[in-house]
Write an enzyme that holds these catalytic residues in place. Structure first.
Site, short mmCIF file in Angstrom:
data_model
loop_
_atom_site.label_atom_id
_atom_site.label_comp_id
_atom_site.label_asym_id
_atom_site.label_seq_id
_atom_site.Cartn_x
_atom_site.Cartn_y
_atom_site.Cartn_z
N LYS A 9 16.80 36.59 -73.10
CA LYS A 9 16.91 36.75 -74.56
C LYS A 9 18.34 37.09 -74.99
CE LYS A 9 12.05 38.05 -75.23
NZ LYS A 9 11.12 39.06 -75.83
N TYR A 49 7.02 31.49 -81.44
CA TYR A 49 6.29 32.75 -81.58
C TYR A 49 5.19 32.66 -82.65
CZ TYR A 49 9.24 35.47 -78.40
OH TYR A 49 9.87 35.98 -77.27
N HIS A 115 11.69 36.87 -71.67
CA HIS A 115 10.35 36.37 -72.00
C HIS A 115 9.77 35.71 -70.76
CE1 HIS A 115 7.09 34.15 -73.94
NE2 HIS A 115 7.44 33.16 -73.14
N GLU A 126 4.62 26.11 -73.24
CA GLU A 126 5.99 26.57 -73.49
C GLU A 126 7.02 25.72 -72.74
OE1 GLU A 126 4.85 31.20 -74.58
OE2 GLU A 126 5.85 30.81 -72.67
#
Ligand code: GDP
Length: 139
Positions: A9, A49, A115, A126
């Site tokens: 991140k 998200y 993540h 994803e």
């Protein structure tokens, strides 16, 4: 062998911890299958998200995830989804086990360094969201 999806991140990229995190992942048996640096757009982060859209922290989370570059990764090992969650540590670094990525590098429950997909089905979705089939299969 199983693949999972991970993001280093913006907080961890900015603080220069990306190399340490990659080393920790590799030392835990993960093979890097695909890797790309990116700066997420607002719509990419919102879509990624979307499951959290009703949560009070959604706006703040999207803002954080778009504030600077991230590193997108496809990782492979046996039981990859579960093992990555173990190596990541708890969402809130205050609750993360010693030696985990979040214990070592997270700043807060939101700015938590990494993540990782939470289930095999999520991992598949994803991975497809950020990588194409050639990137996921060529190496
Ligand atoms: P994860 O699977 O451990 O990443 O946790 P979740 O799927 O529950 O949440 C997704 C991300 O939202 C987390 O990794 C944090 O960056 C952020 N987040 C989760 N809970 C909170 C919270 O209570 N407050 C804030 N500000 N951010 C949160």
């Amino acid at each position: 062998m199983q693949k999972t999806f991970s993001i280093i991140k913006p907080d961890a990229v900015k603080s220069g911890k990306a190399g340490n995190i990659l080393a920790l992942l590799e030392s835990n048996g993960f093979r890097i299958v695909a890797l790309r640096m990116a700066k997420l757009s607002q719509s990419q982060a919102e879509g990624f998200y979307a499951v959290h859209a009703e949560r009070p922290f959604y706006g703040s989370l999207v803002k954080f995830m778009t504030e600077g570059p991230v590193i997108l990764m496809a990782l492979e090992r046996e039981d990859a989804v579960k093992k990555l969650r173990e190596v990541m540590g708890a969402t809130n670094p205050a609750n993360a086990a010693e030696g985990t990525v979040r214990k070592l590098y997270a700043e807060s429950i939101e700015r938590n360094a990494i993540h990782g997909s939470d289930a095999p089905e999520t991992a598949a979705q994803e991975l497809q969201y950020f990588f194409n089939n050639i990137e996921l299969s060529q190496l």
